[in-house]
Motif scaffolding. Structure first.
Motif, mmCIF file in Angstrom:
data_model
loop_
_atom_site.group_PDB
_atom_site.id
_atom_site.type_symbol
_atom_site.label_atom_id
_atom_site.label_comp_id
_atom_site.label_asym_id
_atom_site.label_seq_id
_atom_site.Cartn_x
_atom_site.Cartn_y
_atom_site.Cartn_z
ATOM 1 N N SER A 145 0.797 -1.102 -0.026
ATOM 2 C CA SER A 145 0.041 -0.049 0.172
ATOM 3 C C SER A 145 0.841 1.186 0.227
ATOM 4 O O SER A 145 1.761 1.161 0.656
ATOM 5 C CB SER A 145 -0.798 -0.068 1.400
ATOM 6 N N GLY B 255 -11.645 5.848 1.871
ATOM 7 C CA GLY B 255 -11.582 4.836 0.846
ATOM 8 C C GLY B 255 -12.438 3.586 0.916
ATOM 9 O O GLY B 255 -12.803 3.046 -0.064
ATOM 10 N N ILE C 215 -2.364 -3.892 -1.895
ATOM 11 C CA ILE C 215 -3.359 -3.625 -2.737
ATOM 12 C C ILE C 215 -3.388 -4.241 -3.970
ATOM 13 O O ILE C 215 -2.164 -4.607 -4.345
ATOM 14 C CB ILE C 215 -3.447 -2.231 -2.876
ATOM 15 N N THR D 108 -11.482 -3.341 -4.752
ATOM 16 C CA THR D 108 -11.766 -2.040 -4.011
ATOM 17 C C THR D 108 -13.243 -1.323 -4.724
ATOM 18 O O THR D 108 -13.610 -1.946 -5.527
ATOM 19 C CB THR D 108 -10.585 -0.860 -4.556
ATOM 20 N N THR E 203 -10.701 -5.668 -8.737
ATOM 21 C CA THR E 203 -10.057 -4.766 -8.076
ATOM 22 C C THR E 203 -9.866 -4.715 -6.745
ATOM 23 O O THR E 203 -9.034 -4.428 -5.836
ATOM 24 C CB THR E 203 -10.620 -3.349 -8.540
ATOM 25 N N ASN F 90 -15.684 1.589 6.856
ATOM 26 C CA ASN F 90 -16.415 1.186 5.564
ATOM 27 C C ASN F 90 -17.776 1.458 5.867
ATOM 28 O O ASN F 90 -18.186 0.480 6.662
ATOM 29 C CB ASN F 90 -15.864 -0.333 5.373
ATOM 30 N N SER G 126 -9.629 -1.236 3.045
ATOM 31 C CA SER G 126 -10.506 -1.078 1.991
ATOM 32 C C SER G 126 -10.362 -1.919 0.926
ATOM 33 O O SER G 126 -10.761 -2.090 -0.429
ATOM 34 C CB SER G 126 -9.782 0.167 1.405
ATOM 35 N N TYR G 127 -9.752 -3.098 1.308
ATOM 36 C CA TYR G 127 -9.843 -4.525 0.625
ATOM 37 C C TYR G 127 -11.238 -5.159 0.694
ATOM 38 O O TYR G 127 -11.645 -5.558 1.968
ATOM 39 C CB TYR G 127 -8.673 -5.337 0.914
#
Length: 607
Positions: free
Chosen positions: A30, A490, A75, A374, A372, A445, A334-335
């Motif tokens: 990251s 994010g 990431i 994300t 992705t 999140n 944020s995964y």
């Protein structure tokens, strides 16, 4: 030769760096990771290679990478092996399977015990397996009181109208030990036969805290029926009433008498609120590494402000409140795990009927997570008439992503400070709604459901609330004036609703993937009224479908009556009107069912 090649391969494996392993798996460190963390991870990898002699298996590599993903330290940069992740998720650990079986068996036994208890209540018999059941004689009419406890009286013993003592053995089967009135102080014990289930915790509380009480009741054969309780001093001290304890006890008794037992639900551990400065300091000592770097620095600065005895009281209060709110947030990676398209479609179908193209478009927008890992770069804007299910779609997306949601209505926001908060220089300063949503959900999140976005453009002397949303939608971090700290965004996914997208400014609408929600067709409204709205209203009112019949001609007439109204809210109100009228006729005219034809239904709804 083969052995030499094997040894050479092992040496080559040993010389691989962690960056090379990440690159082979489509990952990279990251960009926000601090340098010392990166060095520590490289050291751990090198140590693991040295311990295994360079022969690192694929399973070990996968396990190592999974840890890095969950911690948000790496990431994805291009591809991910979706099939392998899905297979890993579907594989059930044997221990997990055993625990699931044990839980199912326990639930089966509990359901069987409840059925047996119900049979005993119908036969007028108490449940021998537990004293904590509502017994059939709790409303004993000859006592003119509501009985909440039955005690067993030994043969040949007479119990007076009032007995003083205390509850014993609260951890097992409760009993009541009382002063028997003899010349010498002596306690006798009465076992409990039955009790109102609502009072069970109160009896245990009285026993745990050794609170002496006086029970009022009446004896009938071998049972003593209790309908009153008062807090008293211990019997040997005269049995006088303790005002403070008795006031609280009477309050509890009254609340319990007039309450109902709530349905049992799975208990979720409460989020601990850190309101005391020592708790905040202890948290930072133990868990500071779970916070983003800028928030760690911010927290230490505010701890100093909150701990200054000579400082301004308002500054200390604001710093403590800000710390409590910020540390209540669990900062997650944020995964995001891949979503199952079939499950996503099932969730959308549960929320609303029809709108096939809309559902497909929603899934197509968020399916990029599977590659992705994300959130999509653009949020969703659901534009369409009122009552077409825009909010239901937003809640469904939150369920699909498996993250909490927060809702705020832009039609009520007249000032940007309602979103961004006010500066701490004011005594009555407070954080904005966005920060409150983070703290209330306890997660970084979050799905932000922004209702009535077309009403956000409200220019005044303090600014425009719509401009405030731009910083949130850009996912570059959000700064609350009260918190005085940038919050990473994010993991924030905005979903907005609007009736008229033409009223939304160009800079704002460009941050969204716009999905137009059409109104329902007449045929769709007929199905919604017949198969969804009407059954839903009948269930809510406790009626059977046979008690309120609506003919197909009546359904056609009702849809025609509301043909110029958008959405389906009017249809549900019409269904409630019909069901209410049917129930009134059943109760007053003693009929078993009511049928509405087209003429009767239209006359009622127009009337």
């Amino acid at each position: 030769m083969d052995e030499e090649e094997t040894r050479e391969g092992a040496r080559m494996e040993k010389t691989k760096t962690i960056e090379e392993v990440l690159g082979e798996n489509g990952l990279a460190f990251s960009p926000n990771m601090e340098a010392h963390y990166m060095k520590e991870l490289e050291g751990i990898w090198n140590d693991a290679c040295a311990e295994s002699g360079g022969e690192v298996t694929d399973a070990q590599v996968d396990e190592y990478l999974d840890v890095l993903k969950k911690m948000g330290l790496v990431i994805p940069v291009h591809r991910e092996e979706l099939d392998r992740e899905k297979a890993r998720k579907q594989a059930v650990d044997p221990e997990v399977a055993r625990m699931r079986h044990a839980l199912a068996e326990e639930r089966r036994k509990e359901a069987q015990a409840m059925r047996e208890a119900e049979d005993r209540r119908e036969e007028g018999k108490p449940n021998p397996d537990s004293v904590y059941r509502i017994f059939p004689v709790q409303n004993k009419t000859d006592l003119k009181h509501q009985v909440f406890l039955i005690l067993t009286v030994p043969e040949g013993v007479d119990i007076p109208h009032h007995i003083s003592g205390g509850f014993m053995n609260p951890e097992r089967a409760l009993a009541f030990e009382y002063y028997d009135g003899g010349p010498k102080f002596h306690m006798s014990r009465l076992q409990m036969t039955g009790a109102d289930i609502r009072f069970r915790k109160m009896f245990s509380w009285l026993g745990i805290h050794h609170i002496s009480v006086r029970l009022s009741g009446a004896q009938d054969g071998s049972s003593f029926y209790v309908y009153g309780v008062k807090a008293v001093d211990p019997p040997k001290d005269g049995g006088g009433l303790t005002t403070t304890e008795d006031n609280f006890l009477q309050y509890m008794v009254e609340r319990l008498r007039t309450s109902i037992i709530q349905a049992a639900e799975e208990e979720v551990p409460d989020q601990m609120a850190m309101n005391d400065l020592p708790d905040i300091v202890n948290f930072m000592d133990c868990c500071a590494d779970t916070l983003p770097a800028n928030i760690r620095q911010w927290a230490r600065k505010n701890i100093v402000i909150a701990g200054q005895e000579s400082g301004n009281p308002d500054e200390r209060r604001h710093a403590k409140r800000a710390l409590s709110m910020m540390l209540n947030i669990r900062w997650k990676s944020s995964y995001f795990d891949p979503i199952d398209p079939a499950e996503a479609r099932r969730i959308l179908d549960e929320e609303l009927y029809g709108l096939e193209k809309v559902k497909q478009r929603v899934i197509e927008t968020i399916i990029q997570i599977n590659r992705t890992h994300t959130l999509p770069s653009y949020g969703l804007l659901l534009a369409g008439p009122a009552g077409t299910g825009k909010s239901q779609i937003a809640y469904a997306v939150a369920r699909i992503l498996k993250i909490p949601s927060a809702v705020f209505d832009m039609s009520t926001v007249r000032d940007p400070e309602a979103l961004t908060g006010t500066s701490r220089i004011y005594t009555n300063a407070r954080p904005g709604r966005i920060m409150e949503a983070f703290s209330a959900t306890g997660s970084s999140n979050i799905v932000f459901v922004i209702n009535e976005l077309d009403k956000a453009d409200n220019e005044n002397q303090n600014g425009n609330p719509a401009d405030t949303l731009l910083t949130l939608l850009d996912n570059l971090g959000f700064t609350d004036n009260y918190m005085e700290c940038q919050i990473p965004t994010g993991g924030v996914y905005p979903i907005a609703t609007a009736n008229d997208k033409n009223r939304i400014s160009e800079p704002l609408i460009s941050r969204f993937a716009v999905i137009d929600i059409p109104d329902y067709t007449s045929d769709e409204k007929k199905i919604i009224f017949r198969d969804y709205s009407m059954p839903k209203v009948l269930r809510r009112m406790g009626m059977r479908k046979e008690e309120c019949r609506v003919t197909q001609e009546a359904v056609d007439a009702i849809i025609d009556l509301y043909k110029n109204r958008p959405g389906c809210r009017d249809l549900e109100q019409a269904a409630e009107h019909l069901a209410g009228n049917a129930l009134y006729e059943i109760e007053t005219q003693k009929v078993s069912e009511v049928e509405f034809d087209a003429e009767k239904a239209v006359r009622l709804l127009r009337g």
